[in-house]
Design a protein around this motif. Structure first.
Motif, PDB file in Angstrom:
ATOM      1  N   ASP A 189       0.839  -1.190   0.000  1.00 60.60           N
ATOM      2  CA  ASP A 189       0.000   0.000   0.000  1.00 60.60           C
ATOM      3  C   ASP A 189       0.882   1.251   0.000  1.00 60.60           C
ATOM      4  N   GLY A 190       0.592   2.147  -0.897  1.00 62.67           N
ATOM      5  CA  GLY A 190       1.164   3.490  -0.805  1.00 62.67           C
ATOM      6  C   GLY A 190       2.660   3.606  -0.942  1.00 62.67           C
ATOM      7  N   ARG A 191       3.339   3.878   0.155  1.00 58.36           N
ATOM      8  CA  ARG A 191       4.725   4.330   0.115  1.00 58.36           C
ATOM      9  C   ARG A 191       5.712   3.318  -0.477  1.00 58.36           C
ATOM     10  N   PRO A 192       5.755   2.057  -0.030  1.00 60.11           N
ATOM     11  CA  PRO A 192       6.762   1.151  -0.594  1.00 60.11           C
ATOM     12  C   PRO A 192       6.629   0.972  -2.105  1.00 60.11           C
ATOM     13  N   VAL A 193       5.399   0.766  -2.597  1.00 56.19           N
ATOM     14  CA  VAL A 193       5.207   0.610  -4.037  1.00 56.19           C
ATOM     15  C   VAL A 193       5.527   1.920  -4.752  1.00 56.19           C
ATOM     16  N   GLY A 194       5.114   3.034  -4.169  1.00 61.97           N
ATOM     17  CA  GLY A 194       5.428   4.324  -4.768  1.00 61.97           C
ATOM     18  C   GLY A 194       6.915   4.581  -4.851  1.00 61.97           C
ATOM     19  N   ALA A 195       7.639   4.187  -3.801  1.00 60.91           N
ATOM     20  CA  ALA A 195       9.093   4.360  -3.809  1.00 60.91           C
ATOM     21  C   ALA A 195       9.735   3.494  -4.886  1.00 60.91           C
ATOM     22  N   LEU A 196       9.259   2.249  -5.025  1.00 60.95           N
ATOM     23  CA  LEU A 196       9.791   1.365  -6.063  1.00 60.95           C
ATOM     24  C   LEU A 196       9.511   1.933  -7.448  1.00 60.95           C
ATOM     25  N   ALA A 197       8.284   2.386  -7.677  1.00 64.00           N
ATOM     26  CA  ALA A 197       7.941   2.923  -8.990  1.00 64.00           C
ATOM     27  C   ALA A 197       8.819   4.120  -9.337  1.00 64.00           C
ATOM     28  N   ALA A 198       9.043   5.010  -8.372  1.00 68.30           N
ATOM     29  CA  ALA A 198       9.893   6.171  -8.632  1.00 68.30           C
ATOM     30  C   ALA A 198      11.314   5.745  -8.970  1.00 68.30           C
ATOM     31  N   ALA A 199      11.841   4.756  -8.232  1.00 71.70           N
ATOM     32  CA  ALA A 199      13.197   4.288  -8.498  1.00 71.70           C
ATOM     33  C   ALA A 199      13.296   3.640  -9.871  1.00 71.70           C
ATOM     34  N   LEU A 200      12.298   2.830 -10.234  1.00 71.00           N
ATOM     35  CA  LEU A 200      12.303   2.212 -11.565  1.00 71.00           C
ATOM     36  C   LEU A 200      12.251   3.272 -12.653  1.00 71.00           C
ATOM     37  N   GLU A 201      11.401   4.250 -12.479  1.00 70.86           N
ATOM     38  CA  GLU A 201      11.261   5.289 -13.491  1.00 70.86           C
ATOM     39  C   GLU A 201      12.550   6.102 -13.625  1.00 70.86           C
ATOM     40  N   MET A 202      13.173   6.406 -12.485  1.00 73.11           N
ATOM     41  CA  MET A 202      14.384   7.227 -12.520  1.00 73.11           C
ATOM     42  C   MET A 202      15.592   6.441 -13.006  1.00 73.11           C
ATOM     43  N   SER A 203      15.475   5.105 -13.022  1.00 72.05           N
ATOM     44  CA  SER A 203      16.561   4.295 -13.570  1.00 72.05           C
ATOM     45  C   SER A 203      16.257   3.861 -15.005  1.00 72.05           C
ATOM     46  N   GLY A 204      15.290   4.553 -15.650  1.00 71.81           N
ATOM     47  CA  GLY A 204      15.011   4.313 -17.060  1.00 71.81           C
ATOM     48  C   GLY A 204      14.103   3.133 -17.347  1.00 71.81           C
ATOM     49  N   ARG A 205      13.246   2.768 -16.389  1.00 74.18           N
ATOM     50  CA  ARG A 205      12.355   1.610 -16.590  1.00 74.18           C
ATOM     51  C   ARG A 205      10.903   2.024 -16.324  1.00 74.18           C
ATOM     52  N   PRO A 206      10.379   2.967 -17.103  1.00 78.44           N
ATOM     53  CA  PRO A 206       9.040   3.508 -16.812  1.00 78.44           C
ATOM     54  C   PRO A 206       7.927   2.475 -16.942  1.00 78.44           C
ATOM     55  N   GLU A 207       8.041   1.547 -17.888  1.00 79.46           N
ATOM     56  CA  GLU A 207       6.974   0.562 -18.046  1.00 79.46           C
ATOM     57  C   GLU A 207       6.890  -0.356 -16.837  1.00 79.46           C
ATOM     58  N   GLU A 208       8.057  -0.717 -16.297  1.00 76.45           N
ATOM     59  CA  GLU A 208       8.059  -1.527 -15.076  1.00 76.45           C
ATOM     60  C   GLU A 208       7.462  -0.735 -13.917  1.00 76.45           C
ATOM     61  N   ALA A 209       7.726   0.560 -13.878  1.00 79.33           N
ATOM     62  CA  ALA A 209       7.163   1.411 -12.832  1.00 79.33           C
ATOM     63  C   ALA A 209       5.641   1.417 -12.917  1.00 79.33           C
ATOM     64  N   ARG A 210       5.130   1.608 -14.126  1.00 74.04           N
ATOM     65  CA  ARG A 210       3.672   1.623 -14.298  1.00 74.04           C
ATOM     66  C   ARG A 210       3.073   0.267 -13.935  1.00 74.04           C
ATOM     67  N   ALA A 211       3.760  -0.799 -14.304  1.00 76.72           N
ATOM     68  CA  ALA A 211       3.262  -2.141 -13.998  1.00 76.72           C
ATOM     69  C   ALA A 211       3.187  -2.365 -12.488  1.00 76.72           C
ATOM     70  N   ALA A 212       4.187  -1.867 -11.756  1.00 74.08           N
ATOM     71  CA  ALA A 212       4.175  -2.036 -10.292  1.00 74.08           C
ATOM     72  C   ALA A 212       2.989  -1.316  -9.674  1.00 74.08           C
ATOM     73  N   LEU A 213       2.707  -0.122 -10.181  1.00 72.06           N
ATOM     74  CA  LEU A 213       1.581   0.651  -9.645  1.00 72.06           C
ATOM     75  C   LEU A 213       0.250   0.003 -10.002  1.00 72.06           C
ATOM     76  N   THR A 214       0.083  -0.382 -11.265  1.00 70.73           N
ATOM     77  CA  THR A 214      -1.205  -0.947 -11.681  1.00 70.73           C
ATOM     78  C   THR A 214      -1.450  -2.303 -11.040  1.00 70.73           C
ATOM     79  N   GLU A 215      -0.391  -3.080 -10.828  1.00 70.11           N
ATOM     80  CA  GLU A 215      -0.567  -4.373 -10.165  1.00 70.11           C
ATOM     81  C   GLU A 215      -1.061  -4.179  -8.739  1.00 70.11           C
ATOM     82  N   ALA A 216      -0.454  -3.237  -8.022  1.00 69.65           N
ATOM     83  CA  ALA A 216      -0.884  -2.973  -6.647  1.00 69.65           C
ATOM     84  C   ALA A 216      -2.339  -2.513  -6.613  1.00 69.65           C
TER      85      ALA A 216
END
Length: 569
Positions: A189-216
């Motif tokens: 919920d919330g912060r851990p998934v959000g932190a992961l998505a931000a890290a994925l996006e900032m490391s050049g993996r935006p699709e993985e970031a979106r997938a993490a958010l939509t899966e949650a």
């Protein structure tokens, strides 16, 4: 009494108690009513008059932190830590203050000192953040890494390591640690998934970031943070790490600990940690919501309302904060303000189910029954599909309909609630009691209420309902024990006392009946109930029932006359 004298002193001199004993007793009074700000102030005045009193200093420290004033707490904690190096709260206040000032060397020294009273897990996590604050990535990795072999500590270590790596610019490494934290058991919920998505996006993996958010979110975790992150991505805006500094990281750690230890037994300790988190990072809205909820549970509604007010309208968590603030206002008997706040929120958040339900509930508490029913309609219009958890919304809408005089709609809602949650005791009780008051379905009502009592034997209202249905069907001797028990459970409820009085009268215990009716009057029943009780005290229940039967007969005759005239015509 001494306490009464202290209260008189408080009223006469305001915030400045004139003596050590007066200030101390005023502090005890404030403590008893959970007024942490006043307790901290009065104990602080007492401490000025007796600075060598270590128990008083410890008490002052506790309430200063509960009030949320870390700077003042640190000044109180210093002499206490010097004289009592094993005092954990003093050590935590000083360490937190070190983080606040950027004194990472001092923080590490305190936590690594021999005999440090800080819990090892907390000390190790804070050491990792202090090393990040000093810019020593290798020492930071070692501090968090030292916890990896402990299964109970591993998830904390991975989560904080991921945040710390991101704060130092290692976004790929942050994503690795945060992903593993989620696999290990971190909340999705919330912060851990959000932190992961931000890290994925900032490391050049935006699709993985979106997938993490939509899966949650697909798993029913549609938190405000996740929705806001997806909205930001859709808008093409750049992300930011959840934590940008070691001070903010320490706040994250204190907040995590507050949530982890939040049980009925540990509410005050959890509040202390949440207050420290907010002192280090006032914009940490999750900690603000937690602190507000804890303050409400501790019956400190005025402090809770102030805490909730600290969430900015632009925050994704503002709706949750306003709902909490409305609860605090309600607890302070400021119901009109609560309704106004939630009405405004409902207008700006028309698609938010929680907001719409809270608005409806506030209108129901304000006895604006028709408006409440309409607001529940708006909430239920957002639900597809209807699930078991929605029983409460149908139940509450049923109450609004019943009180508005729309019994057919109310009964349908109660049946729907029972369809979703069979044998739910509150629904069984309300429906059964309503039938009893309508003098119908007595057998079904009794069966329903007996089921409710079996599940909630300590609920005075439900026990009263069973006694009252027995009374209504003429089983007066059987009714009395249940009504006596109900009065034991809810001794100041006027209706329950009145019911017991009626049952006692019917079994010939007229003196006790009069006593119960007088008790009922002393608890300020509604005007119509009070008038009926006074009439019973004047002429007895038998006469009152006869008068009511005569009035009912006359009303029935009057109602029949127009119909008869119409037929004759």
């Amino acid at each position: 009494s001494a306490l009464a004298a202290a209260l008189a002193l408080v009223l006469s001199v305001g915030a400045q108690a004139r003596s050590l004993s007066g200030a101390y007793l005023a502090g005890k009074s404030a403590e008893a009513r959970n007024d942490y700000a006043a307790a901290a102030s009065y104990y602080g005045h007492a401490l000025q008059r007796d600075p060598r009193n270590l128990p008083l200093r410890a008490r002052t420290l506790r309430y200063t932190l509960l009030h949320g004033d870390l700077r003042a707490a640190a000044s109180v904690a210093g002499p206490l830590a010097d004289q009592m190096p094993n005092d954990q709260l003093a050590a935590l206040a000083l360490i937190a203050d070190d983080f606040r000032d950027g004194g990472f060397d001092d923080a590490v020294a305190r936590m690594s000192a021999e005999g440090s009273p800080v819990t090892p897990l907390l000390a190790q996590l804070l050491t990792g953040w202090a090393e990040a604050g000093r810019g020593d990535a290798e020492a930071m990795e070692a501090a968090f890494g030292g916890l990896m072999e402990d299964p109970a500590a591993r998830v904390f270590a991975l989560y904080n390591l991921g945040l710390a790596r991101a704060s130092l610019g290692d976004h790929a490494g942050a994503a690795d640690a945060l992903g593993e934290a989620l696999e290990t058991g971190a909340s999705r919920d919330g912060r851990p998934v959000g932190a992961l998505a931000a890290a994925l996006e900032m490391s050049g993996r935006p699709e993985e970031a979106r997938a993490a958010l939509t899966e949650a979110m697909s798993q029913g975790r549609a938190s405000a943070r996740l929705r806001a992150a997806l909205a930001r991505m859709d808008a093409g805006e750049s992300p930011a790490p959840l934590v940008l500094s070691a001070r903010a990281g320490a706040a994250e750690t204190f907040h995590s600990f507050a949530g982890a230890i939040n049980t009925d037994r540990n509410r005050l300790v959890a509040l202390l940690y949440a207050r420290i988190a907010l002192a280090l990072r006032p914009e940490l809205d999750e900690a603000r919501l937690l602190a507000g909820a804890l303050l409400l549970q501790l019956e400190a509604a005025d402090a809770a309302e102030i805490v909730y007010r600290g969430v900015a309208p632009a925050s994704p968590l503002f709706p949750s904060a306003e709902i909490g603030r409305a609860d605090a206002l309600t607890d302070m008997d400021r119901l009109d303000e609560a309704v106004s706040a939630l009405t405004a929120l409902a207008e700006t958040s028309p698609e938010d189910f929680a907001v719409q339900v809270s608005h409806a509930s506030a209108l129901r508490r304000a006895e604006r029954w028709e408006e409440a029913a309409a607001a529940y309609d708006a909430a239920l219009a957002l639900v597809d599909p209807i699930e078991t958890r929605h029983w409460a919304v149908f139940y509450e809408r049923g109450i609004a309909h019943e009180r508005a005089g729309a019994w057919q709609e109310a009964e349908a809602d109660f049946f729907k609630a029972l369809e979703l949650e069979p044998d739910q005791p509150h629904v069984l009780n309300y429906l059964g009691y309503s039938w009893v008051e309508q003098r119908r379905n007595f057998d079904e009502a009794q069966e329903m209420i007996e089921k409710a009592v079996a599940q909630r034997p300590e609920d005075g209202y439900i026990t009263d309902s069973l006694g009252w249905v027995l009374y209504r069907v003429g089983k007066f001797e059987e009714a009395v024990p249940y009504l006596e028990r109900a009065v034991e459970l809810r001794p100041t409820d006027p209706i329950i006392n009145d019911h017991l009085g009626d049952a006692l009268w019917m079994v010939g215990r007229t003196l006790e009946a009069n006593f119960q009716w007088r008790r009922a009057l002393s608890f300020e029943p509604e005007d119509a109930d009070a008038e009926r009780i006074r009439r019973k005290l004047d002429v007895g229940l038998d006469r009152v029932l006869a008068e009511e039967a005569e009035a009912d007969a006359e009303a029935a005759a009057d109602a029949a006359e127009p119909a008869a005239s119409s037929d004759d015509g």
